[in-house]
Design an enzyme around this catalytic site. Sequence first.
Site, PDB file in Angstrom:
ATOM      1  N   SER A 311      61.960  50.559  39.038  1.00  0.00           N
ATOM      2  CA  SER A 311      61.242  51.012  37.606  1.00  0.00           C
ATOM      3  C   SER A 311      62.071  52.525  37.306  1.00  0.00           C
ATOM      4  O   SER A 311      63.461  52.040  37.838  1.00  0.00           O
ATOM      5  CB  SER A 311      60.607  52.471  39.020  1.00  0.00           C
ATOM      6  N   ASP A 312      61.870  53.493  36.642  1.00  0.00           N
ATOM      7  CA  ASP A 312      63.111  53.974  35.940  1.00  0.00           C
ATOM      8  C   ASP A 312      63.072  55.263  36.908  1.00  0.00           C
ATOM      9  O   ASP A 312      62.714  55.188  38.663  1.00  0.00           O
ATOM     10  CB  ASP A 312      62.704  54.734  34.501  1.00  0.00           C
ATOM     11  N   CYS A 313      63.848  56.283  37.060  1.00  0.00           N
ATOM     12  CA  CYS A 313      64.730  56.256  38.522  1.00  0.00           C
ATOM     13  C   CYS A 313      62.963  57.817  38.406  1.00  0.00           C
ATOM     14  O   CYS A 313      63.157  58.331  37.564  1.00  0.00           O
ATOM     15  CB  CYS A 313      66.244  57.257  38.259  1.00  0.00           C
ATOM     16  N   ALA A 315      60.160  56.686  38.391  1.00  0.00           N
ATOM     17  CA  ALA A 315      58.872  57.137  38.305  1.00  0.00           C
ATOM     18  C   ALA A 315      57.962  56.256  38.389  1.00  0.00           C
ATOM     19  O   ALA A 315      56.144  56.622  37.978  1.00  0.00           O
ATOM     20  CB  ALA A 315      59.663  55.798  37.110  1.00  0.00           C
TER      21      ALA A 315
END
Length: 791
Positions: A311-313, A315
Site C-alpha cells: 500500500s502507499d503509506c 493507504a
Amino acid sequence: MSLQLKSLFFILQLLALLISISSSDPNPQFPCQPPHFNSYPFCNTSLSITDRAQSLISLLTLEEKIYQLSNNASGIPRLGIPPYEWWSESLHGLASNGPGVNFNGYVKAATSFPQVLVTAASFNRTLWFKIGLAIGIEAKAMHNVGQAGLTFWAPNINIFRDPRWGRGQETPGEDPLVVSAYAIQFVKGFQGGSWKASGELIDRFERKRALGGYNDDESGDRLMNSACCKHFIAYDLEKWKNFSRYSFNAVVTKQDMEDTYEPPFRSCIQQGKASCLMCSYNAVNGVPVCAQGDLLQKARNEWGFKGYITSDCDAVATVQEYQNYTRKADDAVALVLKAGMDINCGSYLVRHTQTTIEEGKLQDKDIDRALLNLFSVQLRLGLFDGDPRKGQFGELGPQNICTTEHEMLALEAARQGIVLLKNEKKFLPLNRNVVSSIAIIGPMANNISNMGGDYTGFPCDPKSFYEGLLGYVEKASYASGCSDVPCDSDAGFNDAILSAKKADFVVVVAGLDLSQETEDHDRVSLLLPGKQMSLVSSVAAASKRPIILVLTGGGPLDVSFAEGDRNIASILWVGYPGEAGGKALAEVIFGDFNPGGRLPMTWYPESFTKIAMNDMNMRANPFRGYPGRTYRFYTGNRVYGFGQGLSYTKFTYKLLSAPRTLSLSGSFTGTLTEKILLQRELDYIHVDELTSCDSLSFYVHISVANVGDMDGSHVVMLFSRAPKIFEGTPEKQLIAFDRVHTSSYGSTETSIIVNPCDHLSIVDKHGKRILPLGEHLLTLGDLEHSVSIVT
C-alpha cells in the site's frame, strides 16, 4: 600534486575506507548467519524460491507472521532473522524520504540525476536504462554498508494528466507510450535485468548457474534490487479545493482505463518485470484501489505480475478513516488482504490483523499468501543467502557511489533533457569569446537546494546555474530579484535591473520550486508565481540586448507573455535538472552542447485552470465545454505542444520505405472469418480476433539529415492518426520515437517497427481494443504517409 600522487592518495584513501567498513562490525546481522542459523531449509540455495519461502512461513507463529506485514518488518531472533525496512526511495537517485535510506554512515551523498520529467524529455531509452542501472549500483552499494534496503518504491509512472498536479514532475509525462517505455528501461536497469548491457556489470548469475550455484528455473528470477511501479492506479491529484488524495474517488471510464491509465503499469510488469506494485490512496469508481481485488488480481493473472503489492503509506487506514468505505478497522484489513495486497506501509495491519482473525473475517491462509509474495522477493534479492559481502555484488561499496562515470551520466541526462522553446534570430548559442560580462537573475539562479525537485537525497557535487555560468565568462553578477520563488515583493527589482543594465548579456531564471508543486500540494495557477512575470518583463526592458529566460520546475507554465516579447530572445526549460544542471545549462547557452530535448507534456494557457481537476475524463466533450486532456485529446489552445523543442541546427526527414497497404487476410480467427463472409463491409476488427499481431508488423525506414552547421541529436517522433470511426478517437497518438545523433551536413538512418495491434489500434467505449480499417495517416514532422488496412 602530480596526477600519479593524486591517484595513489585516492587509492590509499579507498583502501582505508574499505578496511574501516569491513572492520567496523565484525558480526553484521544478516539471515542465515553461520554457525547457528544457516541450517534451515530456507537458507538452502539449491532449493527453489517457492520451497524456501514456504519453509520459512511454516516455522513462524501467527504473531511473527503479523509483524511481517508492515514496511518496518520485525526481526525473528529465534531464527536469526534481523528486522527489515521495505521502504527505500530511488526516484532519480537515492533519496532520504524513506526510512530505509540514510546518509549518516560511510556514504554521505549519492548521484542526483535530473527529475524524471527532465530525463523523459530526452526521449532516449538507452539513457533511461543507464540511469536505472547507475542508481541500482549505488543502491546495492549502500545496502552493503548498511545504509539502504534492497526494496525501492520507484518509479512513479502515473500519467501527467493535469498540469496543476504537484507530482507531475516525478513522472515521464503525459503520453502512455513514453511513460511505458521509461518504466520498462528504468526497472530493467535498476533491478539488474540486463547485466550484459553494462560495462561495469557482467552476467554473474549465468556464471554461477554454470557452476551449479542456482537452479536453471530460478536464476532468471534473481534481482540486484527491487523496483516498484507506483501508484496503481488513476492517481494524479494531491489537494485541490475540497478534494484530497486520501479520499478522492477517481471516476474512470473503461475506455480511458484501457488506453491511458493502465498501459504504463501493464508494460512495467510485462516487459520491465517489476517485482513490486504499489496501490494508491484513491478509490476508482467507488472502491479504494488497495481493496479492489479485480484490479490487483488483473495485474497477477492477466499481466503476469510476480512480486509483492504494497500500500502507499497509511493507504489501508484511509480505507476506513478517510474514505469511510468500511465501518471498522478489521473490515478494512480483511478487504485489502483478501483483495491481494501483501504489505502495509504503516502499522495498521500490525495493530488490527489479530482482531480480524479472531472475529473470523480473515484466515491464516490469507496471511500466508501475502508472506509467500514478500519472502519470495527477499529470496530473489539474496537476503537469505548468507553474508551479503560474499554474495552477488558483495564487492560494491562507497567506491561505486558518486563515481566519475555516474556524475558524467547525470550531466549527460541534464544536457539531453533541456528543451529550447524559443530562439529568435538564432540568439543562442552565445560566443564565449565576445561575452565579457553576464548577469544571472532570479531566486533559483544561485540556489542548489531545489535543483533535483522532490525525492532527492544528498547530491555528490551540486552546482547552481550561477556557478555553472561562472566558468564561461570573466565577469558575472548575480541578483535574486525576488527573495524567494513565491515572489510576493518587488523590493529586489531595482538591484536586478541595475545588474542587467551593466552586463553584456542577461539570463533570468524563473519558474517553480517545491514551494509551488510537490507531494500533497497542487497548483491553482499556471502563471509564474507572484511577481515573477513582472520581474522578467522589467529586466528584459532594461537590458541592453534581449534576454535569455530559463524556466525551472516540473509543471507547465503559461509564459505566453514571454513568447511574444521581443525583448526575450530565447526560452529554455530546464525543469529540475539535478546536481549537474548548472553545468549543463552553461554548456547549452554557450554552444558546447546542442539542445535536443522535447516537451513530454502539453503546456496549457491559464484558462485551463477553469477545468475541474477532479474530472478524470481524457476525451473532449464539446456539449459541456470540456476540452479534453493531453495532446491526444485536447482541443483547446496551447502555449507549447507535446513534443515541442528546437535545436541550434535544422533537421529534415526523408521517408525511405513504408508500406502503403496492410492486408489482414489470413490473420483472422474462425469467428471473424465467418463475420466477414456474412458482412463484407466492416469499420474495424477487434484486436483479439487476430491470430498473430507480430506477423503484421512492418518497418518504417527514415533518413534524418542535419542541414545546419552544428552537430546535434534529434528526437524522431512518429505519430499516427486513425480513421475517426467513433467519437473519442485520438486526435493523434505517438507510436514510436528514437533519438539519433547526426553530424553537421550529414544524415542518419533509423528504422522504426510498427505493430498495428499495439500502435494503430484505438479503444472503444467498452474498453476493447480495436483496429480500424481504412486509411491510417503516419506523420513525421511535415511528412505524411498513409497506410490502408484492408481485409
